[in-house]
Design a protein around this motif. Structure first.
Motif, short mmCIF file in Angstrom:
data_model
loop_
_atom_site.label_atom_id
_atom_site.label_comp_id
_atom_site.label_asym_id
_atom_site.label_seq_id
_atom_site.Cartn_x
_atom_site.Cartn_y
_atom_site.Cartn_z
N ARG A 1 -48.96 -90.34 26.34
CA ARG A 1 -48.93 -90.08 27.53
C ARG A 1 -47.66 -90.31 28.38
O ARG A 1 -47.56 -89.73 29.39
CB ARG A 1 -50.37 -90.69 28.12
CG ARG A 1 -51.51 -90.07 27.60
CD ARG A 1 -52.94 -91.00 28.24
NE ARG A 1 -54.10 -90.57 27.67
CZ ARG A 1 -54.57 -90.60 26.62
NH1 ARG A 1 -54.07 -91.52 25.78
NH2 ARG A 1 -55.62 -90.31 26.10
N GLY B 1 -45.64 -87.41 29.28
CA GLY B 1 -46.03 -86.91 30.51
C GLY B 1 -45.18 -87.04 31.67
O GLY B 1 -45.27 -85.91 32.48
N SER B 2 -44.47 -87.90 31.67
CA SER B 2 -43.19 -88.24 32.72
C SER B 2 -42.16 -87.41 32.49
O SER B 2 -41.67 -87.79 31.42
CB SER B 2 -43.15 -89.64 32.98
OG SER B 2 -42.10 -89.96 33.57
N SER C 1 -39.14 -88.49 29.54
CA SER C 1 -38.91 -87.67 28.34
C SER C 1 -37.51 -87.19 28.35
O SER C 1 -36.71 -86.95 27.59
CB SER C 1 -39.73 -86.20 28.48
OG SER C 1 -41.18 -86.33 28.38
#
Length: 482
Positions: free
Chosen positions: A260, A263-264, A268
């Protein structure tokens, strides 16, 4: 209250000295042994190939970094770091005394395991010791020094092997390792792991080690040998193990790698920047050194010295880049570094010939190193800035893993480019290197666009912290930073 003084360098501490020196040992051992390989072959391998001596170290280190990084969040930095130094130093002693190739390969596996524990704890230890801008500067200094040490390794290896023989490239680790262990005992605080309990993702750890080990072996295959059943088996093993690993991570109570976090966009983007930075730096430098030796006819020491402008500029501008992200959007700083690096790569591609004088290569080499410092060092600090404090070890493992994969992928991909244009003659080597540099410059442009987009001011504000999703809060962001 007066405003705090702006620093150009992090305050010196025993932790910073320890982390930089021990990391330098690890990085140097990635490439220094390759210089002594012909001497090892002649002495204890009856002239046979000793590529395994280089490969075993890289495979062990690459397979373990993510696992060890996550374990440091649970078990604490100090015990894993001390164990890493001890294992690395004792394995170096075993390698120095190796009577045959099997003994040496076993010692190199143990060296790689110790190196993983050392390398992956660098960022967490600095993150625990420093805060704010000082943390950014300390991590920048560490990243710049580590990259520079890797670039210096061929020169150091050449001098040691030519002067004292191949065993010296392992023996040099012994006094430095003992000194590092003694310093670590004195300066490292007695720490406990983060508050995630004692749970360990053993299944995920085994799957990740198998997948990364197979992937690393596959990337280290010789580019001039045909694809065989061995390579197919490695590819299938890597794909199956890594796919299963990712599936496990979404359900594990305490995952080795929290999916997760990706998800930022900022996280990434930081990870992508790490991958691209190492692919461009290591991949390009491998074939540049080949041009120095086979294109210009330089010996190992002279070729290594000609790399000096890169690592000097890398160290200096790495500190500048880490300073700049304190009051400027990190994406713009890192993107400008990639742009400068691309200019240096393109300029080198234009000027190299079999007769180019060394002085003509210095300006583009300086641009390459300066751009690499501005882009490479701050991205480590950004990776920590966008991460929740209890996951710094996990993120450090991800950084180290992606850096290793970037180096492997960059070397393999650019090797294919070199093979299309290169050959045995000085002109052919020059043409192949020019093609590699041109492709690297194009990749630098891609790096500029991606980092400016994913690490833009809205996602990573200057000097600020952003949020990363965590499962403990139902996928809601948890504030990063300190």
């Amino acid at each position: 209250m007066p405003a705090p003084k702006s620093r150009r360098l992090p305050p010196l501490s025993g932790v910073l000295v320890l982390v930089m020196a021990s990391t330098g040992l690890v990085v140097v051992d990635l490439t220094i042994v390759a210089i002594g390989a012909p001497l090892i072959s002649a002495d204890i391998a009856d002239g046979a190939s000793v590529e395994s001596v280089v490969v075993t170290y890289m495979v062990a280190m690459g397979a373990l970094t993510q696992v060890v990084g996550s374990l440091s969040d649970r078990w604490g930095r100090r015990p894993l770091f001390l164990a890493g130094i001890a294992v690395f130093t004792l394995a170096s002693l075993a390698a120095t005394l190796a009577p045959d190739l099997l003994w040496l390969n076993v010692a190199r596996v143990l060296q790689g395991a110790g190196a993983a524990a050392i390398m992956v704890n660098g960022i967490p230890l600095l993150s625990d010791r420093y805060e704010g801008e000082e943390r950014d500067l300390a991590i920048g200094a560490w990243g710049s020094f580590a990259t520079a040490a890797g670039l210096l390794a061929p020169t150091l290896g050449g001098v040691l092997a030519e002067t004292f023989g191949w065993r010296a490239v392992f023996a040099v680790n012994l006094p430095l390792g003992v000194a590092a262990w003694a310093l670590a005992v004195r300066v490292l605080p007695r720490s406990r792991g983060a508050s995630r309990g004692g749970r360990t993702d053993w299944l995920g750890s085994v799957l990740l080690m198998a997948g990364l080990g197979a992937a690393t072996l596959l990337m280290l295959r010789s580019g001039d040998t045909p694809w065989s059943g061995r390579e197919t088996a490695l590819l299938l093993t890597a794909c199956a193990a890594l796919t299963a690993f990712l599936a496990v991570q979404f359900t594990a109570p305490a995952p080795t790698l929290e999916p997760r976090m990706f998800g930022s966009p900022a996280f990434s983007g930081a990870m992508l920047a790490v991958f691209l930075s190492r692919a461009l730096t290591i991949g390009g430098s491998v074939y540049l050194v080949l041009y120095f030796s086979d294109g210009l006819g330089l010996g190992p020491t002279a070729a290594g010295l000609l790399m000096t402008p890169i690592f000097l500029a890398q160290i200096v501008m790495g500190m500048v880049g880490s300073k700049l992200i304190g009051d400027r959007p990190p994406g713009l700083v890192i993107g400008s570094g990639y742009a400068l690096k691309g200019v240096g790569l393109a300029a080198l591609a234009l000027v190299i010939t079999p007769d180019t004088p060394g002085w003509a290569l210095v300006p583009p080499l300086l641009a390459w190193g300066a751009g690499g410092g501005i882009a490479g060092a701050p991205v480590m600090a950004v990776a920590v800035r966008v991460t929740a404090p209890e996951r710094v070890g996990m993120v450090a493992g991800t950084v180290s893993t992606l850096a290793s994969l970037g180096a492997g992928v960059g070397t393999a991909a650019l090797g294919a480019v070199f093979a299309l244009s290169g050959g045995a003659t000085a002109r052919a080597v020059t043409d192949g290197t020019r093609a590699v540099l041109g492709v690297s410059a194009a990749l630098a442009v891609v790096a500029v666009l991606t980092t400016v987009t994913l690490l833009g001011p809205r996602r990573v504000p200057a000097g600020g912290a952003v949020a990363v999703p965590t499962p403990e809060e139902g996928g809601e962001p948890a504030p990063a930073g300190r």
